[in-house]
Scaffold this active site. Structure first.
Site, PDB file in Angstrom:
ATOM      1  N   ASP A 258       0.834  -1.195   0.000  1.00  0.00           N
ATOM      2  CA  ASP A 258       0.000   0.000   0.000  1.00  0.00           C
ATOM      3  C   ASP A 258       0.873   1.249   0.000  1.00  0.00           C
ATOM      4  O   ASP A 258       2.033   1.218   0.447  1.00  0.00           O
ATOM      5  CB  ASP A 258      -0.888   0.025   1.249  1.00  0.00           C
ATOM      6  CG  ASP A 258      -2.028  -0.979   1.170  1.00  0.00           C
ATOM      7  OD1 ASP A 258      -2.324  -1.439   0.059  1.00  0.00           O
ATOM      8  OD2 ASP A 258      -2.604  -1.295   2.224  1.00  0.00           O
ATOM      9  N   LYS A 280      -3.259   4.043  -2.724  1.00  0.00           N
ATOM     10  CA  LYS A 280      -3.683   5.373  -3.123  1.00  0.00           C
ATOM     11  C   LYS A 280      -2.644   6.422  -2.728  1.00  0.00           C
ATOM     12  O   LYS A 280      -1.959   6.287  -1.730  1.00  0.00           O
ATOM     13  CB  LYS A 280      -5.008   5.734  -2.448  1.00  0.00           C
ATOM     14  CG  LYS A 280      -6.175   4.862  -2.885  1.00  0.00           C
ATOM     15  CD  LYS A 280      -7.430   5.274  -2.153  1.00  0.00           C
ATOM     16  CE  LYS A 280      -8.615   4.405  -2.577  1.00  0.00           C
ATOM     17  NZ  LYS A 280      -9.845   4.766  -1.860  1.00  0.00           N
ATOM     18  N   MET A 393     -10.692   6.467   8.880  1.00  0.00           N
ATOM     19  CA  MET A 393     -10.979   7.188   7.632  1.00  0.00           C
ATOM     20  C   MET A 393     -12.154   8.144   7.806  1.00  0.00           C
ATOM     21  O   MET A 393     -13.043   8.233   6.956  1.00  0.00           O
ATOM     22  CB  MET A 393     -11.267   6.190   6.500  1.00  0.00           C
ATOM     23  CG  MET A 393     -10.104   5.253   6.219  1.00  0.00           C
ATOM     24  SD  MET A 393     -10.523   3.895   5.100  1.00  0.00           S
ATOM     25  CE  MET A 393     -11.471   2.817   6.187  1.00  0.00           C
TER      26      MET A 393
END
Length: 479
Positions: A258, A280, A393
Site C-alpha cells: 500500500d 492510493k 478514515m
C-alpha cells in the site's frame, strides 16, 4: 588529519570477527569466582575440554564445573597449565593475577581473554546466540556489553529454535543437491525453498524426520510453488512490525504494498525482491482492487513468494476478504500475519484506555464511510450504550459523524480524541468534545491519516501533549 579521515577511521573495526575451533581441545579458565563461572557456563555450550585452575571455587563456579563436566585443578595457576591449550581466560577478578595469566598465555602463543579488562585482551567474547551448528556472536569491542546483550536478545527472538536442525539437514543433503542440480541457479532456488518453505514448516510443525522427507520430496519438484502472505505493516513504526512479518519480508520474491506503508518498512524486505506499489496517493490513481487480486494470483502462479503488505492489520478495513476470495478461487496457498491496527497504536500513543471497568466494556472499530461513501450511523446505538468507538478514515466526514451521534442522543460533551499519523515521528494528538469534532474537517493543518476515538474512556486518558481539537478562536466564538 582531516574530518573525513576521522569519520573513515571511526567506521573501521578494531577487531576482526572470527570463530575459534575448540572441539575436543583444551580451554583453560584461570579463576574460581563468579567471573569464572560465567565463562564456564558460556564455554559449556561448545565441545571444548574445559580446565578450571583455582585454589577455591565460589558456589556459582562449583555448580558450573559440575554441570559442564569441566576438570578442576585445585591450586593456583601455573604457566604449564597452558600446554596444548586452544584458548585461555584470565578470570580471577584480581588485576595482578589476571595480568600474569595474560603474560604466560602470550609467551605460550595461546590467545587470551581477561575478563572485564579489555585493554589487555587478545580477543573479546561476544554475546552468543547458539543455534548449533549455526552461531551468531555480537561484540561491542568491549565498550558496551549491555548493548551487545540487547542485540543478542533481538536476534534470539528472530532465529527460530529449529534453525540448527534445519542447518544439519541441509549439510546432510549438500552433496546430493550438488549432483542433482548442476546449474548454480537451480541449486540456489532449491536452497531458498528449503530454508523458507515447506521444509522449514515441516520441521516446525512435525519434527526432523518429517522435514527430511519433505526435503527429499522437494528435490523432484522443480517448479517453485508460489504462495501469498498477507502481512500487517502496523501503523508505520518499524519497531512495531512483528518478528514473523520481518521474516516473511526477508523471504519474499515480490512485495505488493500500500502507499501508506513507509519506505523503511518496505526496505526490510530482501534487497532483490521486486516492489509493486498498489495503494492510493494524493493526485494519483490507485490500482483497482480487481487488479490487485490479479497481480497476487499472477505472481504466485509463476511460483513466487508474494507478500501483500498492508497498513495496520490486514483483516481490518483493508479488503483482505476480497483478496482471500480471489486466492481461494485460484487455488493459491496463502497465510496471514497480523499487524498492530491504527486504533490500538493511536490509543497507546495517546494513552487512551479503550476499555475501562465501570465506564466502557466494549470497543467498536468503525469506518466513516460505507462502500457508497455514506456516513454510517449503524454503530450509534453501541456508542450510546457506553462502547468506545474508534473511527477509521473519518476526517472529512467528522462533522457528519458528530451530528448523527448527537441526533441519536449521545451528549455533546462526550470526550473525543483525534490522533494524526499514529506511531509516526510526526504524530499529533488532539482532544475535545463531540461537538468540537466538526472542526477537524475545517483544519488545514491536519492532513495526515487520522483515527478518531469517541467515548467516556477518552476522558480517562493519561497525561500527554495533546492539543485542543477546536482552535482557540472557535472556542471563544462558542463561548
Amino acid at each position: 588529519m582531516s574530518a573525513a579521515s576521522d569519520i573513515a577511521k571511526d567506521h573501521k573495526l578494531a577487531v576482526f570477527p572470527a570463530f575459534h575451533r575448540v572441539a575436543d581441545r583444551k580451554v583453560v579458565i584461570a579463576g574460581g569466582g563468579d567471573e569464572a563461572a560465567a565463562k564456564i557456563r558460556l564455554l559449556s555450550e561448545t565441545s571444548a575440554r574445559l580446565v578450571v585452575v583455582a585454589k577455591t571455587l565460589s558456589p556459582a563456579s562449583e555448580a558450573a564445573v559440575a554441570t559442564s563436566g569441566a576438570v578442576w585443578i585445585d591450586r593456583l595457576f601455573a604457566p604449564d597449565d597452558l600446554a596444548d591449550a586452544a584458548l585461555a581466560f584470565a578470570a580471577s577478578g584480581k588485576e595482578a593475577a589476571d595480568r600474569a595469566v595474560v603474560e604466560a598465555a602470550r609467551a605460550a602463543g595461546v590467545p587470551v581473554n581477561a575478563v572485564d579488562r579489555p585493554e589487555i585482551c587478545d580477543f573479546y567474547v561476544g554475546a552468543l546466540v547458539n543455534r548449533a551448528p549455526v552461531a551468531v556472536a555480537i561484540t561491542s569491542t568491549g565498550t558496551g556489553p549491555v548493548l551487545a546483550r540487547h542485540i543478542r536478545a533481538k536476534i534470539e527472538a528472530m532465529l527460530p529454535g529449529e534453525t540448527g536442525a534445519l542447518a544439519r539437514i541441509a549439510e546432510s543433503l549438500r552433496e546430493t543437491i550438488a549432483s542433482v542440480f548442476s546449474n548454480g541457479t537451480d541449486r540456489r532456488r532449491y536452497w531458498e525453498r528449503f530454508f523458507s518453505g515447506s521444509v522449514a514448516d515441516a520441521l516446525k510443525l512435525r519434527g526432523e524426520d518429517a522435514a527430511r522427507r519433505t526435503a527429499k520430496e522437494l528435490i523432484g519438484t522443480r517448479e517453485h510453488t508460489g504462495r501469498v502472505t498477507l502481512v500487517g505493516a502496523g501503523p508505520g513504526a518499524e519497531d512495531l512490525l512483528t518478528l514473523r512479518a520481518q521474516r516473511v519480508l526477508q523471504e519474499a520474491d515480490v512485495i505488493v504494498h500500500d502507499q501508506l506503508v513507509p519506505d523503511a518498512v518496505i526496505a526490510m524486505g530482501r534487497r532483490d525482491a521486486e516492489r509493486v506499489a498498489v495503494g492510493k496517493a494524493k493526485g494519483a490513481h490507485s490500482v483497482t482492487q480487481e487488479r490487485i487480486n490479479e497481480i497476487l494470483v499472477e505472481r504466485a502462479t509463476r511460483g513466487e513468494r508474494v507478500v501483500r503488505l498492508k497498513s495496520g492489520d490486514p483483516m481490518i478495513f483493508s479488503r483482505a476478504g476480497e483478496e482471500i476470495a480471489a486466492l481461494e478461487a485460484a487455488g493459491i496457498a496463502y497465510d496471514i500475519v497480523p499487524g498492530v491496527t491504527a486504533a490500538l497504536a493511536a490509543a497507546s500513543s495517546a494513552k487512551i484506555p479503550l476499555t475501562l471497568r465501570g465506564i466502557a466494556s466494549s470497543v467498536v472499530f468503525a469506518t466513516g464511510h460505507d462502500r457508497h461513501s455514506n456516513v454510517l450511523p449503524d454503530w450509534a446505538n453501541l456508542a450510546l450504550s457506553g462502547a468506545t468507538v474508534a473511527v477509521y478514515m473519518g476526517r472529512t466526514v467528522a462533522g457528519k459523524v458528530a451530528t448523527r451521534l448527537m441526533a441519536a442522543g449521545l451528549p455533546a460533551t462526550t470526550p473525543v480524541a483525534v490522533v494524526e499519523n499514529a506511531a509516526h515521528a510526526d504524530e499529533r494528538a488532539f482532544t475535545g468534545r463531540l461537538d468540537d469534532l466538526p472542526e477537524l474537517s475545517r483544519r488545514s493543518d491536519v492532513d495526515g491519516a487520522v483515527l478518531i476515538v469517541i467515548g467516556e474512556a477518552v476522558g480517562e486518558a493519561g497525561a500527554n501533549a495533546a492539543e485542543p481539537l477546536a482552535p482557540l478562536g472557535a472556542l471563544l466564538e462558542a463561548a
